[in-house]
Scaffold this active site. Structure first.
Site, short mmCIF file in Angstrom:
data_model
loop_
_atom_site.label_atom_id
_atom_site.label_comp_id
_atom_site.label_asym_id
_atom_site.label_seq_id
_atom_site.Cartn_x
_atom_site.Cartn_y
_atom_site.Cartn_z
N HIS A 33 0.91 -1.10 -0.19
CA HIS A 33 -0.51 0.34 0.29
C HIS A 33 0.66 1.24 -0.21
CE1 HIS A 33 -3.57 2.78 0.80
NE2 HIS A 33 -1.90 3.23 1.71
N HIS B 270 4.08 6.61 5.59
CA HIS B 270 3.14 7.57 5.71
C HIS B 270 2.01 6.86 6.94
CE1 HIS B 270 0.59 6.09 2.66
NE2 HIS B 270 -0.66 5.61 3.45
N GLU C 19 1.22 5.27 13.24
CA GLU C 19 -0.41 5.29 12.71
C GLU C 19 -0.36 3.71 13.00
OE1 GLU C 19 -5.26 5.15 11.15
OE2 GLU C 19 -2.82 5.87 10.47
N ASP C 20 0.67 2.64 12.53
CA ASP C 20 -0.37 1.03 12.87
C ASP C 20 1.21 0.41 12.83
OD1 ASP C 20 -2.66 1.43 11.35
OD2 ASP C 20 -1.94 1.57 9.31
#
Length: 717
Positions: free
Chosen positions: A94, A118, A122-123
């Site tokens: 991704h 990016h 967050e992940d």
């Protein structure tokens, strides 16, 4: 972005990568999907995307340092290792796909580095501090901004406030939004195995918010593919029918677009103009729109011609040759080079007609204009680098790539909005506008406004909050109310009042179309809750001052029989009245007639009542102006509504030494107010000065003598 994803379901087959050309008519982003990522490698191996990225990036930046991309890829791959997408692919595919999309658009190295990272904060366990230590403050800022964007739930109840905070956090650098748009494009491509209701929800948000954002940031290559993907999900039957129409047209032996393209090449070759002439097919949504507008489609409706040249002047040279050697459709001409669109778009638009009646649209632009037209703000490079000579020589919007005009205004709106709901509603209204007009100022400057904009919008676009004092406008030289809807190419002169206490009325909100105007008006109304609305003030001022004389047409008090102050008639004992229908004053030419009760009425000779009197057989009586200069007159004043207007007008009249016999102010209509004043002048010679003084009152645009009104029967019956 950690949204669920599956195998690609983008419309149409995956097209193998073609050899790169220096200039292409359209960036084919679909080829950057899963097939391009995996390349020749086996499916059980991680895709080697650095090679694809390096090729795409070096095509735009031949001297680019690829080391930051290599290091970012190593960190992203190791951080996402073990994470899988719903399609079964490694999650790293991704961010790689998103970065490849941006590389093809011409994003600079810092943007690509942030794009690879990016989703790490967050992940994964990677922190912003780690990103900053390894890649610098700029990459850290971009990753932080994209991380905040990931938390926006566009369907949540807190959507407006979340979106507003997002703009504050990311709006100063459009590269954050560029990464977000590329992220959404890849997720839309891979939406296929989600539940239909979830596909529809994501597609609707993309349609309502992200596609308009892409339009306003000028990223047409992303916008057009997103439109087709949304079209396929939300209206599958119409999408399939459109695809069939495109396929049928492709199978025809004759192609009017190719034929006209060859003709154009010949014209430009003969004129010694170096140009590349390309056939630019319409995407599915564009074909669908044309079909709905025109009904039956012809071959020329499936695309347009694109002419690419080296210099701005060559654009106009091409235009001149086409209009000279072919049959132009002049009504289709638009010059977006002299007046660029709000999203930095520049081109000349025209059309030429074939002998069979088919009309071919032609776009003319330079190679640099084409790059910006396709990639928008992504193509503007590093916003923190010194501006190029071309950017420095351009206008204010293009010289600052971090703040193109629309985004700059957007940030101003969010700061000025009195509350979140106001900001959100005005933003959604603006995003729904997909057409723009250009209006011109008297000084030669221009304003870009959405279609349907009014003089209210023009005032706030030009003056900001100083537009609160606007009292009217002239459109193409003629007086117009602030509610007047403007057309493309109109010239607008805004009339500003001098009263510092003046402000907008709630009625203005009915005519404001732009967020800047609506937010400024609502903010003023919120901070002035006790202010009297101009229409309300005019209603309160609607009054009739009692007539202190004997009647509406009476002369000065104490007049002798046979006179009415300054007028003398040849009937000494008669009661003389100056007609209220035309209110004659010296030195008007007058006529007098006897009516019931022995009364003689005096009219201006041009009064319609004079002709009726004569037709009815009334005897005309001799009349002349006497030595007395005192007189009574009825004046009509027309103005734009604003607070304190009546007080200012009556003060101006009083300063001229004139007595107000009666005054009537009609309710405002279309923001215009009509005043009727019956006035007693000590000297008729003062009338011109009085009318000038009334016209000089801010907001008053006309003062005139009362015109005689037709009556059903002669006065006195």
């Amino acid at each position: 972005m950690s949204a669920d994803a599956t195998n690609p379901a983008a419309p149409g087959p995956v097209v193998p990568a073609a050899p790169r050309r220096r200039t292409r008519p359209r960036l084919d982003l679909r080829r950057l999907g899963r097939a391009a990522l995996l390349g020749p490698a086996a499916r059980d191996r991680l895709p080697d995307a650095i090679g694809h990225m390096a090729e795409a990036h070096r095509a735009h930046f031949p001297d680019a340092d690829l080391e930051p991309l290599r290091r970012a890829y190593v960190l992203a791959e190791s951080s996402h290792r073990g994470q899988m997408r719903k399609s079964g692919e490694p999650y790293i595919t991704h961010p790689l796909a998103v970065t490849l999309i941006l590389a093809e658009l011409g994003a600079e190295t810092t943007t690509l580095t942030a794009s690879l990272l990016h989703d790490t904060v967050e992940d994964t366990d990677v922190t912003l501090d780690q990103v900053g230590e390894q890649f610098g403050a700029e990459v850290r800022y971009l990753v932080d901004g994209v991380t905040k964007l990931e938390k926006v739930d566009y369907g949540a109840a807190a959507e407006p406030e979340t979106f507003r905070k997002m703009l504050v956090a990311t709006g100063n650098d459009v590269r954050v939004m560029s990464i977000k748009l590329a992220d959404r494009l890849h997720n839309m491509r891979t939406l296929g195995v989600m539940r239909p209701e979830k596909q529809a929800r994501i597609a609707k948000v993309t349609r309502d918010v992200l596609i308009p954002l892409a339009e306003r940031l000028g990223v047409q290559a992303l916008k057009t593919e997103l439109e087709d993907l949304v079209f396929a999900i939300l209206r599958p039957e119409e999408y399939e029918r459109t695809r069939e129409l495109i396929a049928e047209n492709a199978g025809r032996p004759d192609d009017p677009l190719s034929e006209v393209a060859e003709q154009v090449r010949g014209v430009l070759r003969d004129a010694d103009i170096t140009a590349e002439v390309l056939v630019r097919p319409r995407h599915s949504v564009s074909v669908h729109r044309v079909a709905r507008k025109r009904g039956r489609l012809r071959g020329s409706d499936f695309g347009r011609l694109l002419v690419l040249v080296n210099e701005d002047a060559d654009c106009y040279g091409v235009l001149g040759e086409l209009h000279t050697c072919m049959t132009p459709v002049v009504s289709e001409f638009k010059d977006f080079i002299a007046v660029p669109k709000f999203n930095l778009y520049q081109s000349l638009h025209t059309a030429v007609a074939r002998e069979d009646g088919q009309v071919v649209e032609v776009l003319i632009r330079t190679h640099q204009m084409h790059k910006v037209a396709e990639a928008g703000v992504v193509a503007l490079g590093n916003p923190y680098a010194p501006p190029s000579d071309e950017q420095a020589a351009g206008d204010g919007e293009r010289a600052d790539p971090t703040r193109p005009g629309w985004l700059s205004r957007l940030l101003d709106w969010q700061q000025a909005a009195p509350d979140t709901d106001t900001f959100w509603s005005t933003l959604r209204q603006d995003l729904a506008q997909d057409r723009e007009i250009t209006v011109f100022r008297p000084d030669g400057g221009s304003l870009g406004l959405p279609e349907g904009a009014t003089c209210v919008d023009a005032a706030y676009a030009q003056y900001g909050e100083d537009a609160h004092a606007c009292i009217g406008a002239r459109v193409n030289g003629r007086l117009a109310t602030l509610s007047t809807v403007l057309g493309d190419g109109d010239t607008v002169q805004l009339l500003m009042g001098q009263d510092p206490a003046s402000g907008p009325s709630r009625e203005w909100l009915d005519h404001a179309r732009t967020p800047g105007a609506r937010i400024a008006i609502q903010r003023w109304l919120t901070t002035h809750p006790t202010a009297v609305d101009p229409p309300e003030a005019d209603e309160q001022a609607r009054t009739t001052v009692p007539d202190t004389a004997d009647g509406p047409g009476a002369g000065p008090r104490g007049g002798r029989p046979g006179t009415a102050g300054a007028v003398v008639v040849d009937r000494p004992q008669a009661t003389v009245r100056l007609a209220g229908c035309c209110t004659p004053v010296p030195p008007d030419r007058v006529a007098a007639f006897a009516v019931r009760g022995g009364v003689v009425t005096v009219h201006r000779v041009e009064c319609a009542a004079v002709e009726r009197m004569k037709s009815a057989g009334r005897a005309e009586i001799g009349v002349r102006w006497g030595e007395t200069t005192e007189c009574r007159v009825t004046l009509l004043a027309e103005s734009f509504g604003r607070p304190h207007l009546l007080a200012d007008l009556t003060e101006a009249i009083a300063l001229e030494g004139v007595e107000i016999v009666s005054a009537t102010v009609a309710p405002p209509a279309q923001q215009r107010v009509h005043h009727t004043y019956t006035l007693q002048l000590p000297d008729a010679a003062r009338l011109p000065a009085l009318m000038r003084a009334m016209r000089n009152v801010p907001g008053v645009y006309d003062v005139s003598r009362a015109q005689p009104q037709p009556q059903s029967q002669p006065p006195g019956f």
